[in-house]
Design a protein around this motif. Structure first.
Motif, mmCIF file in Angstrom:
data_model
loop_
_atom_site.group_PDB
_atom_site.id
_atom_site.type_symbol
_atom_site.label_atom_id
_atom_site.label_comp_id
_atom_site.label_asym_id
_atom_site.label_seq_id
_atom_site.Cartn_x
_atom_site.Cartn_y
_atom_site.Cartn_z
ATOM 1 N N GLU A 829 0.827 -1.210 0.000
ATOM 2 C CA GLU A 829 0.000 0.000 0.000
ATOM 3 C C GLU A 829 0.860 1.258 0.000
ATOM 4 O O GLU A 829 0.571 2.208 -0.737
ATOM 5 C CB GLU A 829 -0.917 0.014 1.222
ATOM 6 C CG GLU A 829 -1.850 -1.190 1.313
ATOM 7 C CD GLU A 829 -2.929 -1.203 0.239
ATOM 8 O OE1 GLU A 829 -3.556 -2.243 0.053
ATOM 9 O OE2 GLU A 829 -3.130 -0.162 -0.430
ATOM 10 N N TYR A 830 1.893 1.309 0.812
ATOM 11 C CA TYR A 830 2.782 2.459 0.837
ATOM 12 C C TYR A 830 4.091 2.051 1.494
ATOM 13 O O TYR A 830 4.192 1.008 2.132
ATOM 14 C CB TYR A 830 2.157 3.660 1.545
ATOM 15 C CG TYR A 830 1.584 3.359 2.916
ATOM 16 C CD1 TYR A 830 2.359 3.479 4.064
ATOM 17 C CD2 TYR A 830 0.240 2.985 3.060
ATOM 18 C CE1 TYR A 830 1.830 3.209 5.316
ATOM 19 C CE2 TYR A 830 -0.294 2.724 4.311
ATOM 20 C CZ TYR A 830 0.502 2.834 5.438
ATOM 21 O OH TYR A 830 -0.013 2.572 6.682
ATOM 22 N N ARG A 864 -4.587 7.955 7.407
ATOM 23 C CA ARG A 864 -3.529 8.408 6.510
ATOM 24 C C ARG A 864 -3.904 9.754 5.901
ATOM 25 O O ARG A 864 -5.065 10.049 5.644
ATOM 26 C CB ARG A 864 -3.315 7.394 5.380
ATOM 27 C CG ARG A 864 -2.956 6.006 5.841
ATOM 28 C CD ARG A 864 -1.622 5.963 6.505
ATOM 29 N NE ARG A 864 -0.573 6.429 5.611
ATOM 30 C CZ ARG A 864 0.701 6.565 5.942
ATOM 31 N NH1 ARG A 864 1.084 6.310 7.195
ATOM 32 N NH2 ARG A 864 1.588 6.968 5.072
ATOM 33 N N GLU A 866 -2.648 10.702 2.908
ATOM 34 C CA GLU A 866 -2.697 10.592 1.454
ATOM 35 C C GLU A 866 -4.139 10.426 0.981
ATOM 36 O O GLU A 866 -4.859 9.545 1.461
ATOM 37 C CB GLU A 866 -1.874 9.378 0.980
ATOM 38 C CG GLU A 866 -0.396 9.475 1.310
ATOM 39 C CD GLU A 866 -0.042 8.903 2.665
ATOM 40 O OE1 GLU A 866 1.119 8.568 2.902
ATOM 41 O OE2 GLU A 866 -0.969 8.790 3.509
#
Length: 902
Positions: A829-830, A864, A866
Motif C-alpha cells: 500500500e505504501y 492516513r 494521502e
C-alpha cells in the motif's frame, strides 16, 4: 498480724517490760522493744538459778577442729515450752547479775509486772530445767521456791525426771536428703506444719518442718527483699531497707507456728509460701514496700500471682520504702491517653498494629512484652544479612499475622498503655528504633497478646529485675507461654515448621502472563488486600493460588500519589491522599473478591474488587475520589459508574470542585478524490515478530528454495563441517544448525561470546542465539548470489499497533494463529522507513486480515493523510464505528495504572 512490741527500757536492775522475740533455749530468750524509726536493739535475758539442756550447735565453718553437737535431752522440749508461752507476748524482767562480758541474768515474768507467771518456776515445775543449788541462799524465798518445785517435779516424774526419752533428732535437709527436688515434689504442694527458726533476710528463712524435724532454708516464691551483702572481711553491709525488711518478717514469723507450701526446687533452692492465720507474709512484704516481684520464681507461686502484682502496684503508687523514688512508666500520660477504645485498621506485624482513635488520628500500638516469631539465630547474624524477609519466609510469622488479622481487623478494641519505650539510636550491633507505645489490647475480655502466646505464635520477653517497663499482665503471659511449651504449640512444637511457598509475581510480566488465563477463567476469586499503594493500586494475596499480585481497579482513573521518578519527584494530584485513605479504611487486610479482566505491560492485573457487596471502583466514584475511565464502557458496572460520577459532578464535590463542561468537537470527514489500486500476489507467511512485522516467501520462488535446501544438506552430510572451526563475525553469511537438527542459511547479527552468537535465518525471518559450534561457513554454491534471501519483511498498513506490550502480544498471538505458516495474498500500500506497509488477505476467503483485527477490537485505524488512501481508511472506520477498543485510544490515554502513556 498484730503483734505487741513495747518501748525498750534502760539496762538496769530495775523492772523492764518488753516483747519476747526469740527463745534461744530453755533458759535464754531475746526481747525487743517497740520500733522507732527502724528495728529496735535486741536484748538477751538468761534465766537466773536454773539450767535447761543446751540446743544443738553446728560446727563453725573454717574451723576443722570443731564438731557438730546434738541437742541435750529435753533441751528441745524446754525450748518449745518457752516458745509457745512467750513468743509475741509481753514480758517483764529484773536483771540480777551482769557479767564482765555483758551477759545478763534475771527473772522473767509473763505480763507487765511481777504478778505474772514466773517463767523459771514454770520450767522447773514441768521438769524441763534443773535448779542451780550451789549458789542458793537460804534467805532468798524465790530460790527456795525453785528448789521446792524441782523436788515436786522429781517426785511426780515430770519431764527430764522420767525414765528415758527426751531426745529429738533435728536433721538439716541440705545434708540428709540427696535430692531436695524429689523431696519437695513428694509433698505435692500440700501445706505442712513448720516453725520459723531463723530469718536470714526479709524473704529467706530457716524453718523446722514437722513432724519429721527437717531443717530447711526456704526462699519466698515470687519476691525478693533487700539483702545483706557479705564483704571480704566477713562483715555484712545491708542494702537499703534490708534491716527493716528482716525485722518486719522476724517480728511476725520468727518462732511462730506456721504452714509452708514447698512449691519448687530449682538449682537446689527451695521456694515456698508461708501461711499464717493472720496473713500472707509474701503479700505483706510487697504491700509495705519491703520487696519486689521476681519473674523467675513468680511462676511457681500457688496463691495467685495477680495478688502479688497488685500488692507491689499498691506500694509503687504510694511510693513507700524501696519505691520511694518510683516513677510510673505512664506517669506523663493523661488518663484518656492511658486507656482508650480504638478501631484496628492494620496489623503491621505479629506484635504491632495501626489503630484509629475516636479523634480520627492514627496510632501504631505494639503489644507489650511479647516478641514475634523470628528466624533462629537472626539476632546474631543481623549485621551479615540485612535483606528484608517477607512474613511468609519466617516460620509461624504468617500464622501469627493471620490470627491477629482475622481477630481484630476492622473491630474496636480496648487499649491500655503499659509503657512507652523511648527511641534508641543505632549502636554497635543494634539498630535504631523509634519511640514505641506498648500496650495491652483486649477484645471481648480476651488479652490478644496472651492468646497469641498461648497458641505458640509469640514468645514473652525476659526483663532485668529492675526493668519496670513491661505488660501489666506479664504473669499471665508467662503462664500462657508455659502452657504453650508444655503442649508443644506453634514455635514450641517439635514438628517440622510450616512452609508457605508464595509466588510474588508483582511486576513479573512473564509469570503474570501464565497466571492471567487462569484468573480470568476463575471469575470471582478470593483475595486478601496486603497493601494499598494508592486509591486504585493494591497488592493482593490470593490464598488458593498462593501468590501475590499487583491489582489495578478497572473502569476508573484515580488521582495519582506523589512518587519518585527518574526526572525527580512527581507531585501528588489533588485528593490522591484522600482516595488512598478511603481505600485503606475500606479494604486493607480485609478478605475481598476480585474479577481479573486483563493485565498491563508491567505485569499488573486489572479488574474489579468487591468487599461485602461493595464495588470499590463504584465506591471511589460515588465519593468523588475518582473519575470514570472510558474502558468501563463494556463492563456491567458502566451505568452505575456514570450515574455516580454525574451526581458528584453536579454537586461539584472534591475532584469535581472546578469542573466545567467542555464544548463538543465536530468531526469533519474528508472526501475521496482518487481510487486505490490493488495488485495482490500469493505469499507464504513464515515468521511474525513481537512488533507485528512479518516475513513472507514468494510462492513463485518456493520450489527453488526447497531444491537448494535439499542439495545443500546432502553436501553437508557427505562432508560435515569441523565443529568449532568457524569464527563468527558480525555481518557474515553462514549456515546454522537449527533446533530441528537441519542446516539453514543465516546471517550473523551480533557476537557476545563464542557461546552466544545472534543469527538471522535469511530465508524464514526468525532469529536465534546459538553457540559457534553450531555454525559453519556457507558453501559458495548456496550463497545469496545463487538464490537471494527469500524472507521479506512487511508491516500492516492502515493499522496503529498498541504501545502496550501485553495488548500488542494479544494482537501477535491472534495473527500467528490466523496466518503464520499459511499462504495469503499480499498488496503493497505504501512505503515505510524500514519495510513496506501492506494489506494481506486470507488465501481462501479473501477477507482482509487487518480489518479483522480492527473488528475484534485489537488494533485501531491509522488515519492516513494521502488522499488516494483515505477511502480505504474510511471503509475501515465505517465498519468499526460501533466497536470499543478494550484499552482505549493509545495515543491519548495517560492513565499509568493501566500501563499506557502519552
Amino acid at each position: 498480724m498484730n503483734y505487741i512490741c513495747l518501748s525498750i527500757c534502760i539496762f538496769s536492775k530495775s523492772l523492764s517490760s518488753l516483747s519476747s522475740l526469740q527463745v534461744l533455749s530453755g533458759c535464754a530468750i531475746i526481747v525487743r522493744g517497740q520500733p522507732r524509726g527502724g528495728p529496735p536493739p535486741e536484748r538477751q535475758i538468761n534465766l537466773s538459778n536454773i539450767r535447761a539442756g543446751a540446743m544443738a550447735r553446728r560446727a563453725a565453718q573454717g574451723q576443722p577442729d570443731t564438731k557438730d553437737t546434738p541437742d541435750e535431752p529435753w533441751a528441745f522440749q524446754a525450748r518449745e515450752f518457752l516458745r509457745k508461752k512467750l513468743i509475741g507476748k509481753e514480758v517483764c524482767f529484773t536483771v540480777e547479775i551482769r557479767t564482765a562480758l555483758g551477759r545478763e541474768y534475771g527473772m522473767v515474768y509473763l505480763g507487765k509486772d511481777t504478778t505474772g507467771e514466773n517463767i523459771a518456776e514454770s520450767l522447773v515445775n514441768e521438769g524441763l530445767a534443773t535448779v542451780r543449788r550451789e549458789g542458793i541462799r537460804g534467805n532468798n524465798p524465790e530460790q527456795a521456791r525453785l528448789c521446792e518445785l524441782e523436788d515436786q517435779a522429781k517426785s511426780s516424774k515430770k519431764g527430764m525426771w522420767t525414765e528415758g526419752g527426751g531426745t529429738h533428732t533435728i536433721r538439716d535437709l541440705k545434708y540428709t536428703i540427696e535430692n531436695p527436688r524429689n523431696f519437695v515434689d513428694s509433698l505435692h504442694q500440700k501445706p505442712i506444719n513448720a516453725i520459723i527458726e531463723h530469718v536470714r533476710d526479709g524473704s529467706v528463712v530457716r524453718a523446722l518442718l514437722l513432724p519429721d524435724y527437717y531443717l530447711v532454708t526456704v526462699m519466698l516464691s515470687g519476691i525478693k527483699c533487700p539483702t545483706f551483702k557479705r564483704e571480704a572481711d566477713g562483715t555484712e553491709t545491708p542494702e537499703p531497707f534490708a534491716a527493716e525488711a528482716k525485722f518486719f518478717t522476724e517480728s511476725r514469723l520468727l518462732q511462730r507456728d506456721v504452714q509452708i507450701i514447698l512449691e519448687s526446687c530449682p538449682n537446689q533452692i527451695i521456694l515456698g509460701t508461708i501461711l499464717h492465720p493472720n496473713g500472707n507474709i509474701t503479700e505483706l512484704l510487697l504491700k509495705e514496700g519491703f520487696a519486689r516481684c521476681v519473674d523467675w520464681s513468680m511462676a511457681v507461686y500457688t496463691q495467685g500471682a495477680e495478688k502479688l502484682r497488685a500488692a507491689e502496684r499498691s506500694a509503687k503508687e504510694r511510693k513507700v520504702r524501696i519505691w520511694k523514688d518510683y516513677v510510673a512508666p505512664t506517669a506523663n500520660l493523661d488518663q484518656k491517653d492511658r486507656q482508650f477504645v480504638a478501631k484496628v485498621m492494620q496489623v503491621v506485624n505479629a506484635d504491632a498494629m495501626v489503630v484509629k482513635l475516636n479523634s480520627g488520628e492514627y496510632k501504631t500500638i505494639h503489644l507489650s512484652s511479647i516478641r514475634p516469631p523470628r528466624i533462629e539465630g537472626e539476632e546474631k547474624n543481623k549485621d551479615k544479612d540485612k535483606r528484608f524477609r517477607p512474613l511468609y519466609d519466617i516460620p509461624y510469622m504468617f500464622e501469627a499475622r493471620e490470627f491477629l488479622r482475622k481477630k481484630l481487623i476492622g473491630k474496636k478494641v480496648n487499649v491500655t498503655v503499659d509503657y512507652i519505650r523511648a527511641a534508641t539510636g543505632p549502636g554497635e550491633g543494634t539498630p535504631a528504633f523509634p519511640e514505641r507505645t506498648c500496650a495491652t489490647v483486649t477484645i471481648g475480655g480476651i488479652n490478644i497478646a496472651e492468646a497469641l502466646v498461648s497458641k505458640g505464635l509469640a514468645t514473652v520477653i525476659r526483663y532485668r529485675q529492675d526493668d519496670d517497663q513491661r505488660s501489666s499482665h506479664y504473669d499471665e503471659l508467662l503462664a500462657a507461654e508455659a502452657r504453650a511449651i508444655k503442649n508443644g504449640k506453634g514455635l514450641h512444637s517439635k514438628k517440622e515448621v510450616p512452609i508457605h511457598r508464595v509466588a510474588d509475581i508483582s511486576g513479573e510480566t512473564q509469570k503474570a502472563k501464565q497466571f492471567l488465563p487462569f484468573l480470568q477463567r476463575a471469575g470471582r476469586s478470593e483475595a486478601v488486600v496486603e497493601y494499598v499503594f494508592s486509591g486504585s493500586r493494591l497488592k493482593l494475596y490470593m490464598p488458593k493460588e498462593t501468590c501475590l499480585i499487583t491489582f489495578l481497579l478497572a473502569g476508573i482513573e484515580c488521582p495519582r500519589s506523589s512518587r519518585n521518578l527518574p526526572g525527580g519527584m512527581q507531585v501528588a494530584e489533588p485528593f490522591s491522599d484522600e482516595a488512598m485513605l478511603f481505600t485503606k479504611e475500606l479494604v486493607l487486610q480485609r478478605e475481598v473478591e476480585v474479577e481479573v479482566e486483563s493485565m498491563d505491560k508491567a505485569g499488573n492485573f486489572i479488574g474489579w474488587l468487591h468487599i461485602e457487596g461493595v464495588n470499590l471502583s463504584v465506591a471511589l466514584v460515588e465519593n468523588a475520589l475518582s473519575k470514570v475511565h472510558f474502558t468501563a464502557e463494556r463492563s456491567a458496572y458502566y451505568k452505575t459508574l456514570v450515574s455516580a460520577e454525574e451526581a458528584c459532578r453536579q454537586r461539584k464535590e472534591k475532584i469535581w470542585a472546578n469542573y466545567e463542561e467542555k464544548p463538543v468537537e465536530e468531526v469533519v470527514h474528508l472526501s475521496e478524490e482518487k481510487e486505490r489500486v490493488a495488485n495482490y500476489r500469493p505469499v507464504y507467511v513464515t515468521e511474525i515478530t513481537d512488533t507485528l512485522h512479518f516475513y513472507t516467501q514468494d510462492v513463485e520462488t518456493g520450489g527453488q528454495l526447497e531444491s537448494l535446501m535439499e542439495t545443500m544438506r546432502a553436501e553437508i552430510a557427505a562432508q560435515p563441517p569441523v565443529e568449532g572451526s568457524y569464527s563468527a563475525r558480525r555481518g557474515d553469511y553462514c549456515i546454522s544448525k537449527f533446533a530441528d537438527g537441519e542446516w539453514y542459511r543465516a546471517r550473523v547479527e551480533k557476537v557476545e561470546s563464542p557461546a552466544k552468537v545472534h543469527v538471522f535465518y535469511i530465508d524464514y525471518g526468525n532469529r536465534e542465539v546459538v553457540s559457534s559450534t553450531r555454525l559453519a561457513p556457507m558453501p559458495p554454491a548456496f550463497s545469496t548470489r545463487t538464490l537471494p534471501a527469500q524472507a521479506t519483511e512487511y508491516a500492516f498498513a492502515f493499522i496503529l499497533i498498541p504501545q502496550d506490550e501485553d495488548a500488542r502480544a494479544d494482537v501477535v498471538d491472534c495473527v500467528v494463529r490466523d496466518i503464520q505458516n499459511s499462504q495469503c495474498l499480499l498488496n503493497v500500500e505504501y512505503s515505510g522507513a524500514t519495510c513496506p506497509f501492506v494489506t494481506i488477505q486470507f488465501g481462501d476467503t479473501k477477507d482482509d486480515v487487518g480489518l479483522g483485527l480492527v473488528k475484534e477490537g485489537l488494533v485501531m485505524v491509522d488515519v492516513r493523510k494521502e488522499k488516494h488512501l483515505q477511502k480505504m481508511v474510511s471503509k475501515k472506520i465505517e465498519k468499526t464505528a460501533l466497536n470499543i477498543w478494550r484499552y482505549g485510544d493509545f495515543r491519548a490515554d495517560d492513565a499509568d495504572e493501566f500501563g499506557y502513556s502519552r
